[in-house]
Write a protein that holds these residues in place. Sequence first.
Motif, PDB file in Angstrom:
ATOM      1  N   GLY A 288       0.334  -5.114  -3.077  1.00 27.36           N
ATOM      2  CA  GLY A 288      -1.028  -4.778  -3.487  1.00 27.36           C
ATOM      3  C   GLY A 288      -1.430  -5.328  -4.834  1.00 27.36           C
ATOM      4  O   GLY A 288      -2.210  -4.706  -5.564  1.00 27.36           O
ATOM      5  N   GLY A 290      -2.707  -8.547  -5.312  1.00 30.05           N
ATOM      6  CA  GLY A 290      -3.646  -9.656  -5.220  1.00 30.05           C
ATOM      7  C   GLY A 290      -3.027 -10.979  -4.843  1.00 30.05           C
ATOM      8  O   GLY A 290      -3.714 -12.006  -4.862  1.00 30.05           O
ATOM      9  N   THR A 302      -3.460  -3.586  -8.094  1.00 33.69           N
ATOM     10  CA  THR A 302      -4.811  -3.850  -8.587  1.00 33.69           C
ATOM     11  C   THR A 302      -5.855  -3.111  -7.765  1.00 33.69           C
ATOM     12  O   THR A 302      -5.552  -2.468  -6.758  1.00 33.69           O
ATOM     13  CB  THR A 302      -5.105  -5.354  -8.541  1.00 33.69           C
ATOM     14  N   SER A 304      -9.589  -3.209  -5.530  1.00 30.90           N
ATOM     15  CA  SER A 304      -9.958  -3.953  -4.331  1.00 30.90           C
ATOM     16  C   SER A 304     -10.446  -5.360  -4.633  1.00 30.90           C
ATOM     17  O   SER A 304     -10.513  -6.199  -3.732  1.00 30.90           O
ATOM     18  CB  SER A 304     -11.035  -3.191  -3.553  1.00 30.90           C
ATOM     19  N   ALA A 306      -8.917  -7.150  -7.071  1.00 28.13           N
ATOM     20  CA  ALA A 306      -7.755  -7.767  -7.725  1.00 28.13           C
ATOM     21  C   ALA A 306      -8.053  -8.101  -9.181  1.00 28.13           C
ATOM     22  O   ALA A 306      -7.537  -9.069  -9.725  1.00 28.13           O
ATOM     23  CB  ALA A 306      -7.302  -9.018  -6.974  1.00 28.13           C
ATOM     24  N   TRP A 335      -2.696  -1.365   2.365  1.00 25.95           N
ATOM     25  CA  TRP A 335      -2.621  -2.810   2.153  1.00 25.95           C
ATOM     26  C   TRP A 335      -1.315  -3.333   2.736  1.00 25.95           C
ATOM     27  O   TRP A 335      -0.387  -2.584   3.023  1.00 25.95           O
ATOM     28  CB  TRP A 335      -2.755  -3.149   0.668  1.00 25.95           C
ATOM     29  N   VAL A 358      -4.681  -6.527  -1.451  1.00 32.80           N
ATOM     30  CA  VAL A 358      -5.139  -5.511  -2.402  1.00 32.80           C
ATOM     31  C   VAL A 358      -5.467  -4.248  -1.619  1.00 32.80           C
ATOM     32  O   VAL A 358      -5.731  -4.292  -0.414  1.00 32.80           O
ATOM     33  CB  VAL A 358      -6.379  -5.981  -3.196  1.00 32.80           C
TER      34      VAL A 358
END
Length: 748
Positions: A288, A290, A302, A304, A306, A335, A358
């Motif tokens: 998650g 990015g 991060t 949504s 990123a 994710w 993400v």
Amino acid sequence: MSRHLTAAVALLVALIFVACDDEPADPPTVEITDGPDAVVHDSIAEFHFQCSADWCAYQCRVGDDDPQSCGSSVIIEDLDDGEHSLQVVAVDRAGSVSDPAHWQWDVDTSTAELDWVEPPHINAESATAHFDFECTDDSCEQFECAVYRPGDDPQFDDCTPPVDVDDVDSGRHIFEARSTDAPAYQGRLTYDFTVDPIGFEQVATGNSHTCAISEDQKLYCWGNNNYGQLGIGDDTSYTTYPRRVVTDDGDRAWADFTDIAVSSNHSCALREDGQLYCWGRNHRGQLGIGSTDDHSKPAAVTDSDAQRPWADWTHIATADDRSCGIRAGGQLHCWGSTNWSGLGTGDFPDTGQDALVVPTRVASSTGDAHWSDWTDVSVGPHHVCGIRAGGQLFCWGDGLDGRLGVGEIELDTDDTTEQPPAASLPDSLPGGMPEDLSDAEFDPDDTPPDLDDVMPSAEQPDGAIQRFGDTPDGIDEEMRRKLEAGEQVDPTSDPETFNAFREAVRESYYEEKEFRRMKGLDMPEDEAHPDELFDIMAGGLDPVQDDHDPREINEQLRTALGPTFNSSVEEDDTIVEFPKRVVGTDATGYLTDVTDVAAGHAHTCALRAGGALYCWGNNRNERLGIEGDQFQFTPAPLDAVEATWTSLTAGAFHTCALRAESTPWCWGHRADGRLGIAPDEGRDEAPVNPISLDDADDVAWTTTAAGNAHSCAITEDAELYCWGNNRHGQLGDDSTDRRVSPTAVVQP
């Protein structure tokens, strides 16, 4: 050059070392350009000379020995311990003799031995330690000392005994003293000690690694580390004892952890400030962060976009190549891999993405809204289940084997007061079995498919094995050949190929077994369970020397694959893309007042307020705790044992739970000792009913965790125990030995 210099020229010696009336006007000079240190720990010494004239002959004298001719480089051997000296003169072409050059050095080849003057004293309460030691001879001129944790590199400093160490961190440490006068620091003394034994309050188990949070909120991991899933800053193969998780820059260790979740090859943990970190394998974006880059140190999850980390996470759950977490507002995000629509986000198959890198918010049952009252979530390899406010339980993903607990019915989950109709059988049974079994044509003598048709490969990425796990990134052809031939293998050389092959064979075996059962046919009497065959090939046994003919193993493996293995199940028949509410027993109403849920490999269990426990899905090995080798499409109460249950956990093929009196019970597949039950009489097969752990009845337990083939539990005194498969050190007992009963994790 030996201790006694070779050929001596009498006339030249006389000219040099006897006074001469005709002394040259400009005698040469000689310099020893290289020689040993003042004190050496070797019986050999090497020298190099240089003369001021364009040509010189040299004469060397070692100590009181006679002078002898020598070259510009000299090696002297077989020196005794003690003081030594070398004298060198040079003679030019005219016979002029230089003044002597001198070199002195000491030889000390004795090994310094250290010993305790008194036993080390450790005061755990005040975190102090006292060490008094001495050298057993007079060769020690200086000492160096270090205090470090097991697995760390010692940092030595000069010291003088006795040595007092203050403010030692809690946990396991090593004190080491060495004599700097000993060759290669052979004079060493070590002491392993523990200050304030670390207590644990939370543990999480994955495929072959384990992580735990201590009472002071520090995080430790151990076991398999081939993708950096231990978070210790490297990807060493494995470690057999707890190692402290480092910070994202790797410079120090972190604390303040409140929640931990581990999967097959990655881990995630939540800190007190609400920030979420993940590390390990990331080929499907399961970290998650990015990207799809692997990380051996914690990386911040991060938002949504990123762009930055969120700092309001309250819970985390992981499995295989996906993760899900709940934020402070009750928003559920997932994710990672979108296979089987297990993320519940609606991004697959609409966008065609196979990974979300993400956190992406889970949709409502209709996919056009988002709920904000999630209180708990559990992630399995192929499905996800979550609890909403009020104890409403929803599941989504691959519904094969009934693991979602929604039956084959259409529910309007927006109207939670609606009562579902009676349960009905699915249109097609798992494995692609015919709807009308009475008309099915089945020849038990059919030739099983060739393994080339079922093993994943680049040419066949959508093979049936995809139903049981991702196609490995790379297939070890040599291991594949050995597996197909039934030869002995080393599973650690390529665990992905080995585990994928074993899982495919195991699942196929059970599909054929179920197919035969539905047809009223028995498995052949000489049919070996796939796990037995793999134990022979990877359990340290020689198939030939131990009377296991590889040809027979090969034949049994092929038979185990069965004719149903290549049958396909259309995804539309089993996939639930968005959260769907779990029905009640026999599809009567809904399962209400749910307080805890655990998603396993192909089964799910839930706990209701009041302590009632329900399970559903695949019941192979009796992992549901009920009678029968069958599929359960709706929740079935665990009534084999009259008990009030307080918590539960689901492994790949087994389940563990705690009773109100704080005793842990496990049931399901007992291979590798994952149930914590010794193989005594009457327990040779997987127990249908839950069985309490050996030696656990007299101890109060607070937490259990079930992984792929091992389990762990924490006692009321914060002591951590693990049992089961230990090939990669995942039990944390500083060994790789399998344990069939609870075994204490060593102190970090």
